[in-house]
Design an enzyme around this catalytic site. Sequence first.
Site, PDB file in Angstrom:
ATOM      1  CG  HIS A  37      -1.909  -1.010   1.365  1.00  0.00           C
ATOM      2  ND1 HIS A  37      -1.870  -1.982   2.333  1.00  0.00           N
ATOM      3  CD2 HIS A  37      -3.016  -1.248   0.623  1.00  0.00           C
ATOM      4  CE1 HIS A  37      -2.929  -2.767   2.193  1.00  0.00           C
ATOM      5  NE2 HIS A  37      -3.631  -2.356   1.162  1.00  0.00           N
ATOM      6  CG  ASP A 150      -5.880  -7.665  -5.038  1.00  0.00           C
ATOM      7  OD1 ASP A 150      -6.101  -8.808  -4.627  1.00  0.00           O
ATOM      8  OD2 ASP A 150      -5.438  -6.759  -4.301  1.00  0.00           O
TER       9      ASP A 150
HETATM   10  O1  PAF Z   1      -8.132  -3.977  -2.929  1.00  0.00           O
HETATM   11  C1  PAF Z   1      -8.766  -3.577  -1.939  1.00  0.00           C
HETATM   12  O2  PAF Z   1      -8.235  -3.303  -0.857  1.00  0.00           O
HETATM   13  C2  PAF Z   1     -10.284  -3.423  -2.060  1.00  0.00           C
HETATM   14  O3  PAF Z   1     -10.834  -4.410  -2.863  1.00  0.00           O
HETATM   15  C3  PAF Z   1     -10.708  -2.012  -2.536  1.00  0.00           C
HETATM   16  C4  PAF Z   1     -10.231  -1.741  -3.933  1.00  0.00           C
HETATM   17  C5  PAF Z   1     -10.167  -0.959  -1.576  1.00  0.00           C
HETATM   18  C6  PAF Z   1     -12.243  -1.920  -2.540  1.00  0.00           C
HETATM   19  O4  PAF Z   1     -12.774  -2.146  -1.264  1.00  0.00           O
END
Ligand code: PAF
Length: 281
Positions: A37, A150
Amino acid sequence: MKVFNTTADMSSWSKTIRRERKKIGFVPTMGALHSGHLELVNRAIKDNDVVACSIFVNPIQFNNPEDLNKYPRTFKKDAEMLKALGCDVIFHPDTKEIYPEPETQKYDFGNLERVMEGRYRPGHFNGVAIVVKKLFDIVMPDRAYFGEKDFQQLAIIKALVRKEKMKVGIVSCPTVREFDGLAMSSRNMRLNTQQRENAPLIYQTLCKAKNMYPKHSVEVIKAEVERIINGNPHMKLEYFEISDTETLEPVKEPKPESPVVGCIAVYMDEVRLIDNMLFNL
Ligand code: PAF
């Protein structure tokens, strides 16, 4: 760094920024932040004038209530990390703020949502698409940042942006890995010591499958992946597919001329981990 809990406060800040003709970078998250992140936030800081990050555990994208209950919530620590990086705003709404009424919207992403995650987590991508659309409407970003871990979610979000004709640039960022290859994920926090020691086998297996492609048939590669993963006492393979990177359609035989991605989902007891690797790039 500002923290907004209401859509009204968040949108009013975004409107002010847009009036000043500044670019807003946006990193949507469910919290429990890790280096993956933080890479997204760093990239957003580099590309934009200001950066907003949302922390919202989206209940409607969980098809398993236990997974939702156990999802790690570490807001204080997350906020400290974001402040240290230089993030400008955190949007941290509660469920009622995002869903004042029960949701009824149904998206159809065709094959993109029927394979892999979509097949094993019914409703998951509809929940992701609904919340991402809402967050984009509230935050009004110029660009939004998502991790390639993802892979299928990224394809769905690009399709959502096209479908809804939203003016948001989707920026995809490479998967960040631990020193031993394990893809960073908030779910890694739930692994016990033994599971954590075994978890890099997922990455090692993807590397092996990549090495076998395209010399071996898809069937042989899939059988080898199944043998390795299910041979580990802590793991159970949910799926492994070799898919076209655009359509996500599983390939039946190696296609050396077109890009494919190996995608895997593995249960380590009740913790479900996913990963992927581009095979011919
Ligand atoms: O990837 C994630 O953390 C979630 O799927 C997102 C994109 C924040 C949507 O809730």
